[in-house]
Design an enzyme around this catalytic site. Sequence first.
Site, PDB file in Angstrom:
ATOM      1  N   ASP B   9       0.867  -1.175   0.000  1.00 54.99           N
ATOM      2  CA  ASP B   9       0.000   0.000   0.000  1.00 54.99           C
ATOM      3  C   ASP B   9       0.906   1.228   0.000  1.00 54.99           C
ATOM      4  OD1 ASP B   9      -1.987   1.846   0.280  1.00 54.99           O
ATOM      5  OD2 ASP B   9      -3.043   0.740   1.865  1.00 54.99           O
ATOM      6  N   ASP B 103      -2.780   2.663  -5.947  1.00 53.14           N
ATOM      7  CA  ASP B 103      -1.799   2.651  -4.861  1.00 53.14           C
ATOM      8  C   ASP B 103      -1.775   1.364  -4.055  1.00 53.14           C
ATOM      9  OD1 ASP B 103      -4.255   3.058  -3.787  1.00 53.14           O
ATOM     10  OD2 ASP B 103      -3.721   4.778  -2.548  1.00 53.14           O
ATOM     11  N   GLU B 104      -2.433   0.316  -4.526  1.00 49.63           N
ATOM     12  CA  GLU B 104      -2.479  -0.927  -3.765  1.00 49.63           C
ATOM     13  C   GLU B 104      -2.359  -2.124  -4.700  1.00 49.63           C
ATOM     14  OE1 GLU B 104      -5.600  -1.879  -0.707  1.00 49.63           O
ATOM     15  OE2 GLU B 104      -6.198   0.154  -1.299  1.00 49.63           O
TER      16      GLU B 104
END
Lengths: 379, 385
Positions: B9, B103-104
Amino acid sequence: MEIVCQREDLVFGVRTVSHALGGRTSMPILGGIRFHATANGIELGATDLERAIQCRAAAQVQGEGVMVLPGQVLSQLVTRLPEADPVHLQEADGRVRLSCGQASFELLTLPADEFPEVTRPATAPLCRLSLPALLQCIAQTAFAALRASETTRLALTGVDLVLRDGAVKFAATNGYRLAIKRVPVDGLPEGHEAAFLVDAAILTDLHRVLSGVTADAVSIYAEGGQLHFEAGPVLFSSRLIQEQFPDFERVIPRDNEIGLHLPREPFLETLRRMEITSAEESGAVTLKATAQGTILEVSSASKDKGEGHEFVELVKPAAKTIEIAFKAEYLIDAVRRMESGQVVLWLSAPERAGLLEPSGEIAPGDEGFIYVCMPVRLL
Amino acid sequence: MGRWILHVDMDAFFAAVEQLDNPGLRGQPVIVGGLGPRGVVSTASYEARAFGVRSAMPMAKARRLCPQAAFLPPRFDRYEELAGRVREILSSYSPLVEPISLDEAFLDLTGTERLHGPLERVAAEIHRRIPAELGLPCSVGLAPNKLLAKLASEAAKPGGLHIVREEEVEGFLAPLPVDRLWGIGPQTTRRLAERGVHTVGDLRQVDASLLCSWFGPNAGAYLWRLARGVDDSPVVAVREAKSISQEVTYPEDLYREEAIAQELRRLALAVAGRLAEEGLLATTVRVKIRWSDFTTRTRQVRLPEPTDHPVLIADEAVVLWRRGEGHGEKGVRLLGVGLAGLVPATFRPLHLFASPRLTEAIHEVRSRYGPSSLSLGLDKGQEAR
C-alpha cells in the site's frame, strides 16, 4: 353508412393494413383501422406515424363516410370469421354492427376526426419497377443495416434508395458490411437524380405486405416528405430518415485481383459449420487459398470450443496466395440470400475489404447485387 | 502447504508523488483532489492529516482545517506511471500481481522461496526497494491470505512492514475493531455492537449457530470465517475491467450544445485511449449526464461490433446525449462517458468508414505527447472517417 363486401376482400384489407397499427397507448387512435367508404368501394387505412398503409377493396356502399374500428379486435376477428359471404358492416351511433353468416358483432368505434390524415400522392409516380424486383431489392439489402438498438445514429438504420440513370440502387450498411442492389426502373426522367433514406425495418414490413399482393409492378412516388409504394390495391407510405447516408460508393473495392470462385451452396454449408467453432467475441472464420491452388481452406478456432477445418473446391484456381478472416455471420448473411449456383469473393489483402457477387450463370434474382465485407484482423 | 500473500500500500500516494516531483512541498501539508467548489479530497499527506484532513472530505472543509496546505489537482498519468513501476518491481518476484487500485496491489509469493529465498527477507527487500527506487514510501504486509495481508499492511502504516504468521493470526486479529474487517460495514458493526461484539476477538467467541441466527446462514458463516482470518480468495493476475469510464463535474454548468458535445468527445477520446492501453475493445457505450437539478440519466447503446475507435465511440456518445429528452433549459453539471462489454483485443473488426490507421495514429500521439495533446474536433453531423 352501410358496407357490403366479400369476406376475402375484407380479410385481405385488414391483414394488409394491420402491419401499420400503432401499439402506442399514448395515442389510442393509432390502434384503429380507418374505413373510408365511397361509391367506388372502401379504402382501409392504418398508421403508426412512421408508416401508413392503405388498401382498397371492392364493396357496395350506401351512404359514404368514414369510421375507425379497433384494429386489434378487427384483425383477430377476421382470422376467425365464418366461411360465409357477404360481410355486412353497418354504422350507427358510434357503434358498428358487423355480421357474417350466423355471427354478428357490435363493435365500438374510435373518433374518426382524431385519425391522422393519410394522403394519397397527387403527382405522377417518380418511376415504376416490377414487384418481384422490388421485393428482391429489399430482401438483399435491408438485412445489412444496423438495428435501431445497435446505434443512436439513425443514418445506418436506413436503406439508401438512389435513383439515377434509369435505375434504382438500394444500399444498406452497418459499418462493417455493405449490401447494394441495382435494378432498372421505368419512367425515371433522364438526368433525374434523387436519394431517399428509408428505415430498414419499415422496408422489411413493406416486403411482408407486398409479398401478399398480386400485381406486376410497383409505382414509387416521392411526395410530402414521404416515399410511397403502390402495388395493386395497396399504397404503403414511409417517412424518410433525415440524415446523411455515408458515401458508400467510395468504399467499394474496384480492383481486387484475387477472385475466389466458389460453388454457392457448398460454400454456405461450410461457413455454417465453421461458424460453430469460431471465437465467441469475433465470430471469425479464416479463408486460405494458395496461388494457382484449386482449394479454399476454411477454418475457425475458439479458446473454449476447439477448432474446425474444411476444404471447398474452387471453380477456378486462385490468382494469388491469400489468408483473410471474416465474421462468418456477415458472409452467411449475403451468401444465403443469393440464388446463383456460384459466387465470387474478390480479395486483395488481409486488411482490405472483400467484394462478394454472383458469378457463373447468374440467377435473375441476383442481377445487380454486390456485397462488400470488411475483414477481421486477428492479432 | 500454506499460502503467502504480500500486500503493498503506497502511503498517501498522490500527495507523496507531488512531494517527490516538487521538493519544495516535502514536509509540508499537501492536499490532492478536485479544486472546484464541489471538489473532494483524494489524498492528504500525513502533514495535512495532522490537521484532521481526510480522504473523501469536501475540499471546502479541508481548506478550512488546513488553509496553509498546497492544494493540487490530481495528475493521474503521473500516478499511473509510478504505479506501473511498482507493479514492475512486484512482478520481478511473482507473476501473480493483482493491482486493486493505483496505490495498492496483492502479490502471491506462494512457492517462490526456492527462487528468492525466505519470504520474510523478500518482503523486507520489496519494502526497501520501492522507496529506494521510486522515492515513495510504502507499507507492506505479508500473511497467509489477502484478508490478513491487507490488515497487516494497515497495521504497518505508515512506512512499515508487518508479517503475520499462521500461529500469530489469532493474537493479531483479536484486538482489532470488527469494522476493520473486509465486508463489515456500519450496519453490521452497529448490530454487532448491540450484542456486545466490538473486537474481532469478541466475534471469535460467538458461536457459529448464534451468528447464523443473527445474520442468516450466509452472512453468519462469512463472519465466522472472518473472525478466524480465513480467506481463500485467489490473487487474480489481471484484474478484468468490467467497465472503463471517466466523468467530470464542471465548476460551472454547461449550456451550449457545442460545448457539451466537445466535452463528450474529449471524454470519449480519453476512455478510448485507456481501452487501447489495456488492450481491450468495447461493445457498449454509455453516457452519464447530471443536470443542474441533480437529475441524473445514464443512456447506453450496444454496438454491432466491439471497437476501440475513438471517433466511433465519440459519435455514439454525442448522439446518445442529443437524442435524450430534457436537455433544453437545464444546465449540465456532470458528464461521463463509459465503455462496457469489454473483450480482449485479440481481434479487430475493420470498419468500412472509420480507418484503423486513425486509431493507431491517435494512440501514438497520445502515448508520445500525453493524453491532452489531442482532441476530436468533429462538427455536428460530420461522419466518422
